[in-house]
Design a protein around this motif. Structure first.
Motif, mmCIF file in Angstrom:
data_model
loop_
_atom_site.group_PDB
_atom_site.id
_atom_site.type_symbol
_atom_site.label_atom_id
_atom_site.label_comp_id
_atom_site.label_asym_id
_atom_site.label_seq_id
_atom_site.Cartn_x
_atom_site.Cartn_y
_atom_site.Cartn_z
ATOM 1 N N THR A 72 -10.062 11.586 21.031
ATOM 2 C CA THR A 72 -9.381 10.909 22.050
ATOM 3 C C THR A 72 -8.329 11.880 22.599
ATOM 4 O O THR A 72 -7.845 12.848 21.577
ATOM 5 N N PRO A 73 -7.943 11.726 23.939
ATOM 6 C CA PRO A 73 -6.740 12.844 24.406
ATOM 7 C C PRO A 73 -5.570 12.239 23.469
ATOM 8 O O PRO A 73 -5.312 11.303 23.259
ATOM 9 N N PHE A 74 -4.693 13.308 23.471
ATOM 10 C CA PHE A 74 -3.597 13.278 22.453
ATOM 11 C C PHE A 74 -2.378 13.920 23.224
ATOM 12 O O PHE A 74 -1.622 14.787 22.718
ATOM 13 N N SER A 75 -2.205 13.671 24.566
ATOM 14 C CA SER A 75 -1.380 14.711 25.233
ATOM 15 C C SER A 75 -0.020 13.860 25.891
ATOM 16 O O SER A 75 0.352 14.199 27.092
ATOM 17 N N ASP A 76 0.004 12.658 25.558
ATOM 18 C CA ASP A 76 1.139 11.722 26.090
ATOM 19 C C ASP A 76 2.506 12.467 26.222
ATOM 20 O O ASP A 76 2.979 13.141 25.120
ATOM 21 N N GLY A 77 2.878 12.752 27.166
ATOM 22 C CA GLY A 77 4.521 13.499 27.452
ATOM 23 C C GLY A 77 4.116 14.857 27.904
ATOM 24 O O GLY A 77 4.936 15.610 28.166
ATOM 25 N N LEU A 78 3.141 15.445 27.684
ATOM 26 C CA LEU A 78 2.697 16.755 28.009
ATOM 27 C C LEU A 78 2.479 17.046 29.297
ATOM 28 O O LEU A 78 1.776 16.248 30.116
ATOM 29 N N PRO A 79 2.942 18.163 29.836
ATOM 30 C CA PRO A 79 2.639 18.393 31.234
ATOM 31 C C PRO A 79 1.236 18.784 31.367
ATOM 32 O O PRO A 79 0.442 19.347 30.607
#
Length: 275
Positions: free
Chosen positions: A209-216
């Motif tokens: 699963t994506p784990f990029s909350d807060g990343l540009p």
């Protein structure tokens, strides 16, 4: 090399003795997980030094098939007698030491793809005969490339390779993967950095699963886990370095820090420098 935290003027060169016909633009250099004095530097072979590069890299280990076109691209120095290495063209090697002699054996074999750059490699914590490899590159619409692989390494001969790139809705997209982090106490949980996002699995690669909350919205080129503080740090292409707390269920929309000076993290108050 700096022995005082990288302070200005404290760096000394330790490249004398490194040999090789070529290397990656950013050559891999790693420290032994169990003794940080032992370090390895990858060119078209593995250069090893027992004193952080200060003794002219006395051990040079050539790998079968190593060449200017197939330089070492990733390594994991598991302990004083074991090191794994991957190459620009998808080869994978296990290096073992007996006494003072290092030997390299090829462990790549089908169905592990050939020709894809190995961007990162890591033995599974607690299971040094199991290794995870991540790959760059793209496949085709008809034959997409699986980018995350697990190899079970026997005493001799090649490893048995299995794609752990997920299936169905939990499958990774066909995009380059650039870095890998495995949770040291829960190795079924892994994080990968890709050209579009950070991804996470808690099932050993069955589902991602994506784990990029807060990343540009940017390529992520490296990851590192600081286990004592439970911080996962991500280095991006042109958008700086980011970090995420792993021991909280939800992240705030923003964190506000008041810094005493430019190098302050505001995590230790008052700051040790007393500024």
């Amino acid at each position: 090399r700096s022995t005082i935290g990288g302070a200005f003027g404290s760096w000394n060169q330790v490249w004398t003795g490194i040999v090789g016909a070529t290397s990656q633009f950013y050559p891999p250099m790693v420290a032994d997980d169990t003794n940080s004095n032992n370090i390895a530097f990858g060119t078209d072979r593995v250069n090893l030094d027992p004193s952080q590069g200060t003794t002219n890299w006395p051990a040079k280990v050539t790998v079968p098939g190593g060449s200017a076109q197939n330089a070492i691209s990733a390594m994991h120095y598991v302990n004083a007698n074991l090191l794994y290495a991957g190459t620009r063209q998808g080869s994978v090697y296990r290096l073992t030491r007996t006494g003072t002699t290092w030997n390299a054996a090829a462990i790549h074999a089908a169905p592990l793809p050939t020709g894809a750059l190995v961007t990162d490699i890591s033995a599974v914590p607690g299971s040094p005969d199991t290794v995870i490899v991540v790959l760059s590159g793209f496949g085709t619409a008809a034959n997409p490339l699986a980018h995350v692989w697990r190899g079970v390494v026997p005493a001799t001969g090649p490893a048995t390779w299995t794609s752990i790139s997920g299936t169905g809705a939990g499958a990774l997209p066909d995009i380059p993967v650039n870095a890998l982090v495995i949770e040291p106490t829960a190795p079924a949980t892994m994080y990968i950095a890709s050209d579009v996002a950070v991804w996470r699995t808690a099932s050993g690669g069955t589902s991602w699963t994506p784990f990029s909350d807060g990343l540009p919205n940017v390529a992520v080129f490296d990851l590192a886990l600081h286990a004592p503080t439970r911080l996962l740090r991500a280095a991006t292409h042109g958008r700086g370095m980011w970090e995420r707390k792993l021991d909280v269920a939800l992240l705030p929309n923003s964190d506000i820090f008041v810094r005493d000076h430019l190098m302050s993290t505001s995590r230790i108050l008052p700051v040790p420098e007393g500024v």
